[in-house]
Design a protein around this motif. Structure first.
Motif, PDB file in Angstrom:
ATOM      1  N   ILE A 291       0.871  -1.173   0.000  1.00  0.00           N
ATOM      2  CA  ILE A 291       0.000   0.000   0.000  1.00  0.00           C
ATOM      3  C   ILE A 291       0.905   1.218   0.000  1.00  0.00           C
ATOM      4  O   ILE A 291       1.891   1.276   0.740  1.00  0.00           O
TER       5      ILE A 291
ATOM      6  N   TYR B 237      -6.948   3.877  -1.134  1.00  0.00           N
ATOM      7  CA  TYR B 237      -5.520   3.545  -1.104  1.00  0.00           C
ATOM      8  C   TYR B 237      -5.036   3.178  -2.498  1.00  0.00           C
ATOM      9  O   TYR B 237      -5.825   2.792  -3.360  1.00  0.00           O
TER      10      TYR B 237
ATOM     11  N   SER C 146      -1.005   7.591  -0.131  1.00  0.00           N
ATOM     12  CA  SER C 146      -2.316   7.611  -0.773  1.00  0.00           C
ATOM     13  C   SER C 146      -3.453   7.222   0.165  1.00  0.00           C
ATOM     14  O   SER C 146      -4.619   7.423  -0.156  1.00  0.00           O
ATOM     15  N   LEU C 147      -3.150   6.673   1.318  1.00  0.00           N
ATOM     16  CA  LEU C 147      -4.175   6.164   2.231  1.00  0.00           C
ATOM     17  C   LEU C 147      -5.003   7.315   2.811  1.00  0.00           C
ATOM     18  O   LEU C 147      -4.457   8.264   3.372  1.00  0.00           O
TER      19      LEU C 147
END
Length: 171
Positions: free
Chosen positions: A61, A76, A65-66
């Protein structure tokens, strides 16, 4: 173990719904806010997470971006790396309460995105596509409620499971 499951189910009922989440399942599955695709991921920002020892791919991940939207959707960038080193990159969202996911964009080798928003699809445990089920159950949706902060998500990925799941084992 049964007590822990019962506690998690009870806990999920008392977690307040995020603001702006419509009341019905079908309405809630709509994205309340416009979704902006993040910058393409860099290797330095990737956090590997465990999916299954039966899979040769590695899954990551992009920490940058989470997000957790006001609609309760955890979004994500996922990187699935083949044993040959080929990356499959996608920007996705999980609706924890509906146990469903949506794809927003796919990545290309030239580090650009192609937007392609799919319909919401139920997350099922399958021998082939286990990563979304792992993200749902082990990392982003303890008790079928979204993580409260991005830091909780990143910590869970680094630890190998969400800390709220560890706390439920004590009850």
């Amino acid at each position: 173990a049964g007590l822990a499951v019962a506690w998690m189910a009870a806990w999920a009922q008392f977690v307040p719904a995020p603001n702006n989440v419509p009341s019905t399942t079908e309405d809630r599955r709509r994205d309340v806010n416009p979704v902006k695709v993040p910058a393409y991921p860099n290797d330095d920002d990737l956090i590997e997470f465990f999916v299954s020892s039966a899979n040769d791919f590695k899954f990551f991940i992009d920490a940058k971006s989470l997000t957790i939207g006001s609609d309760g959707v955890v979004r994500y960038t996922l990187v699935a790396r083949s044993p040959e080193g080929v990356d499959n990159v996608s920007y996705e969202g999980i609706d924890c309460r509906a146990e469903s996911y949506r794809l927003y964009a796919t990545g290309h080798a030239d580090r650009r995105w192609s937007k392609r928003t799919t319909a919401w699809r139920r997350i099922e445990w399958t021998p082939v596509a286990r990563w979304r089920h792992a993200l749902l159950k082990d990392y982003f949706c303890p008790g079928n409620a979204p993580i409260l902060t991005v830091a909780d998500g990143i910590d869970g990925l680094k630890r190998g499971r969400n800390s709220l799941l560890d706390q439920s084992d004590r009850f």
